[in-house]
Design a protein around this motif. Structure first.
Motif, short mmCIF file in Angstrom:
data_model
loop_
_atom_site.label_atom_id
_atom_site.label_comp_id
_atom_site.label_asym_id
_atom_site.label_seq_id
_atom_site.Cartn_x
_atom_site.Cartn_y
_atom_site.Cartn_z
N VAL A 31 -45.64 -55.73 8.28
CA VAL A 31 -44.62 -56.49 9.15
C VAL A 31 -43.12 -56.68 8.83
O VAL A 31 -43.12 -56.47 7.82
N ALA A 32 -42.85 -55.96 9.88
CA ALA A 32 -41.57 -56.12 10.16
C ALA A 32 -40.36 -56.76 11.68
O ALA A 32 -41.18 -56.97 12.00
N GLY A 33 -39.35 -57.29 11.25
CA GLY A 33 -38.91 -57.60 12.13
C GLY A 33 -37.35 -58.41 11.23
O GLY A 33 -37.44 -58.02 10.11
N GLU A 34 -36.72 -58.93 12.24
CA GLU A 34 -35.31 -59.15 11.42
C GLU A 34 -35.37 -60.74 10.88
O GLU A 34 -36.38 -61.46 10.47
N SER A 35 -34.50 -61.15 10.30
CA SER A 35 -35.00 -63.19 10.08
C SER A 35 -34.69 -64.17 10.81
O SER A 35 -34.12 -63.44 11.99
N GLY A 36 -35.47 -64.82 10.65
CA GLY A 36 -36.15 -65.10 11.66
C GLY A 36 -37.28 -65.65 12.48
O GLY A 36 -37.99 -65.95 13.25
N LEU A 89 -45.67 -66.72 7.89
CA LEU A 89 -46.62 -66.19 8.06
C LEU A 89 -47.17 -65.56 6.25
O LEU A 89 -48.53 -66.39 5.90
N ALA A 90 -46.83 -64.84 5.37
CA ALA A 90 -46.87 -65.00 4.27
C ALA A 90 -47.54 -66.06 3.94
O ALA A 90 -48.57 -65.83 2.90
N LEU A 91 -46.57 -67.20 3.99
CA LEU A 91 -47.01 -68.79 3.25
C LEU A 91 -48.10 -69.40 3.84
O LEU A 91 -48.74 -69.51 3.47
N ALA A 92 -47.97 -68.76 4.51
CA ALA A 92 -49.31 -69.42 5.59
C ALA A 92 -50.86 -68.66 5.24
O ALA A 92 -52.04 -69.57 5.13
N LEU A 93 -50.63 -67.69 4.80
CA LEU A 93 -51.94 -66.86 3.99
C LEU A 93 -52.61 -67.45 2.90
O LEU A 93 -53.39 -67.58 3.09
N LEU A 94 -51.87 -68.25 2.24
CA LEU A 94 -52.59 -68.91 1.11
C LEU A 94 -52.03 -70.47 1.13
O LEU A 94 -51.70 -71.18 -0.04
N ARG A 95 -51.73 -71.24 1.94
CA ARG A 95 -51.68 -72.36 2.37
C ARG A 95 -50.22 -73.20 1.11
O ARG A 95 -50.31 -73.86 0.60
N PRO A 116 -56.33 -59.30 -7.79
CA PRO A 116 -56.52 -59.57 -6.56
C PRO A 116 -57.41 -58.97 -5.91
O PRO A 116 -57.15 -57.46 -6.41
N GLN A 117 -58.45 -59.04 -4.42
CA GLN A 117 -58.49 -57.76 -2.95
C GLN A 117 -57.29 -57.86 -2.52
O GLN A 117 -56.89 -56.74 -2.16
N LEU A 118 -55.95 -58.88 -2.31
CA LEU A 118 -55.05 -59.13 -1.03
C LEU A 118 -53.89 -59.44 -1.83
O LEU A 118 -53.57 -60.61 -2.70
N VAL A 119 -52.58 -58.33 -2.25
CA VAL A 119 -51.35 -58.54 -2.44
C VAL A 119 -50.72 -58.76 -1.55
O VAL A 119 -50.26 -57.92 -0.65
N ILE A 120 -49.65 -59.77 -1.06
CA ILE A 120 -48.46 -60.03 -0.41
C ILE A 120 -47.75 -60.18 -1.03
O ILE A 120 -46.88 -60.42 -2.05
N ALA A 121 -46.76 -58.95 -0.29
CA ALA A 121 -45.40 -58.98 -0.63
C ALA A 121 -44.15 -58.58 0.69
O ALA A 121 -44.07 -57.94 0.95
N ASP A 122 -43.41 -60.37 -0.55
CA ASP A 122 -42.69 -60.54 0.61
C ASP A 122 -41.18 -59.90 1.04
O ASP A 122 -40.57 -60.84 -0.55
N GLU A 123 -41.37 -58.67 1.19
CA GLU A 123 -39.55 -58.29 1.12
C GLU A 123 -39.10 -58.37 -0.82
O GLU A 123 -38.20 -59.15 -0.64
N PRO A 124 -39.87 -57.35 -1.11
CA PRO A 124 -40.02 -57.39 -2.55
C PRO A 124 -39.32 -56.79 -3.08
O PRO A 124 -38.40 -56.48 -4.58
N THR A 125 -38.40 -55.24 -2.46
CA THR A 125 -37.17 -54.80 -2.42
C THR A 125 -35.83 -55.61 -2.38
O THR A 125 -34.44 -54.86 -2.44
N THR A 126 -35.45 -56.63 -2.06
CA THR A 126 -34.15 -57.20 -0.98
C THR A 126 -33.37 -57.45 -1.39
O THR A 126 -31.80 -56.67 -0.85
N ALA A 127 -33.45 -57.30 -3.15
CA ALA A 127 -31.57 -57.94 -3.42
C ALA A 127 -31.72 -56.52 -4.73
O ALA A 127 -30.99 -56.85 -6.01
N MET A 160 -47.23 -55.76 2.73
CA MET A 160 -45.78 -56.09 2.54
C MET A 160 -44.53 -56.32 4.22
O MET A 160 -44.91 -56.14 4.73
N ILE A 161 -44.23 -57.71 3.94
CA ILE A 161 -43.59 -57.37 4.92
C ILE A 161 -41.42 -57.41 4.32
O ILE A 161 -40.71 -57.37 3.31
#
Length: 331
Positions: A35-40, A46-52, A166-177, A203-204
């Motif tokens: 999932v790609a896109g600029e900040s904002g 979306l990632a946070l919503a998937l796991l409430r 787990p069956q699913l791993v959500i990676a939110d900008e895992p290499t940004t820093a 992966m985001i």
């Protein structure tokens, strides 16, 4: 088999801030979706919503079907069971995600103890195994987060995400820093572990090149909506939506001097989700906008096999883009 099925997902923060607007996504078992896109643009929401994991007061609509169960209607006890064991998340900025006063081995062992029937000894043994799987010595289990480098902390986060298989791993900008060398190592590690364990990956990232190398499919978000999706390499190399193309051209490419010396990018910023423009949200920045874009929003429509884009320049199914997407560019 479809593991994750997101249907018409909407997320509105207090103050009528529409962060996600009608997103539809599907992820098959064992598949990797970027999932790609600029900040904002709504990626992390979306990632946070998937796991409430959204803050109180946030309004969420639609459906999030994880292995057939709707996460949004689950009781809290069931949600707690799904987190870590059904789906887990790797946040950006591991230093802010790890507890600074607990050893990393204990933090990896914690979900094993909470979600399994392991004894403390077995949980510590599992933590040591996971550290070795992500390329760290088992002895690092005794370290505190501040005693590890940024890359090592990110490996610990990956180990935690895999702790309960787990069956699913959500990676939110895992290499940004991380610097580019460590970033490449972490991406290879994630790809290797996902393949070995048969885990699905969402992966985001803002970097289309990273997602094109790592993922099978790619969805591009803008102003809370998916505006293009399809095979990752195809979307990266020949985006049908002008925003996807601008996002791709913002990064220099090896072997392409023109892009290396003059990456195009895109002026301006994404719109404020609390004050979206009428019509297509991208039209104020779009180099090929038409008059109708100012009043009519665009829905996703087919553009080739297993591909969709929400743009007025996308013609009938299978016809491809109906006009150049960047002035002077090809279709």
């Amino acid at each position: 088999m479809t593991l994750l099925d997101v249907r018409n997902l909407t997320v509105t923060y207090p103050g009528d801030v529409a962060a996600v607007r009608g997103v539809d996504l599907k992820l098959a078992a064992g598949q990797k979706l970027g999932v790609a896109g600029e900040s904002g643009c709504g990626k992390s929401t979306l990632a946070l919503a998937l796991l409430r994991l959204l803050p109180p007061g946030t309004k969420v609509g639609g459906q999030i079907l994880l292995d057939g169960e709707d996460v949004l209607t689950m009781r809290w006890g069931r949600v707690r069971a799904v987190r870590w064991a059904g789906a887990s998340i790797v946040f950006q900025g591991a230093m802010h995600s790890l507890n600074p006063v607990h050893r990393v081995g204990d933090q990896i062992a914690e979900p094993v103890l909470l979600h399994g029937d392991a004894t403390p000894t077995a949980a510590r043994r599992r933590a040591a195994e996971l550290l070795e799987q992500v390329g760290l010595s088992a002895s690092r289990a005794a370290a505190y987060p501040h005693e590890l480098s940024g890359g090592q902390r990110q490996r610990v986060m990956i180990a935690m995400a895999l702790a309960c298989e787990p069956q699913l791993v959500i990676a939110d900008e895992p290499t940004t820093a991380l610097d580019v060398m460590i970033q490449a190592q972490i991406l290879r590690l994630i790809e290797q572990l996902v393949a070995e364990q048969g885990v699905s990956l969402l992966m985001i990232s803002h970097d289309l090149a990273v997602l094109a190398e790592t993922c099978d499919r790619l969805a591009v978000m803008y102003a809370g909506r998916v505006i293009e999706q399809g095979p990752a390499r195809t979307v990266y190399e020949n985006a049908a939506h002008p925003y996807g193309r601008a996002l791709s051209e913002a990064f220099p490419r090896i072997g392409a001097p023109a892009s290396r010396f003059a990456p195009r990018g895109l002026p301006g910023d994404p719109p404020d989700p609390a004050a979206l423009p009428p019509g297509c949200a991208f039209q104020p920045r779009c180099p090929v906008a038409l008059a109708e874009c100012e009043t009519e929003d665009q829905e996703l429509r087919e553009v080739g096999e297993a591909r969709e884009a929400a743009c007025v320049h996308v013609g009938a199914p299978g016809s491809g883009p109906a006009a150049p997407l960047v002035p002077g560019g090809g279709s």
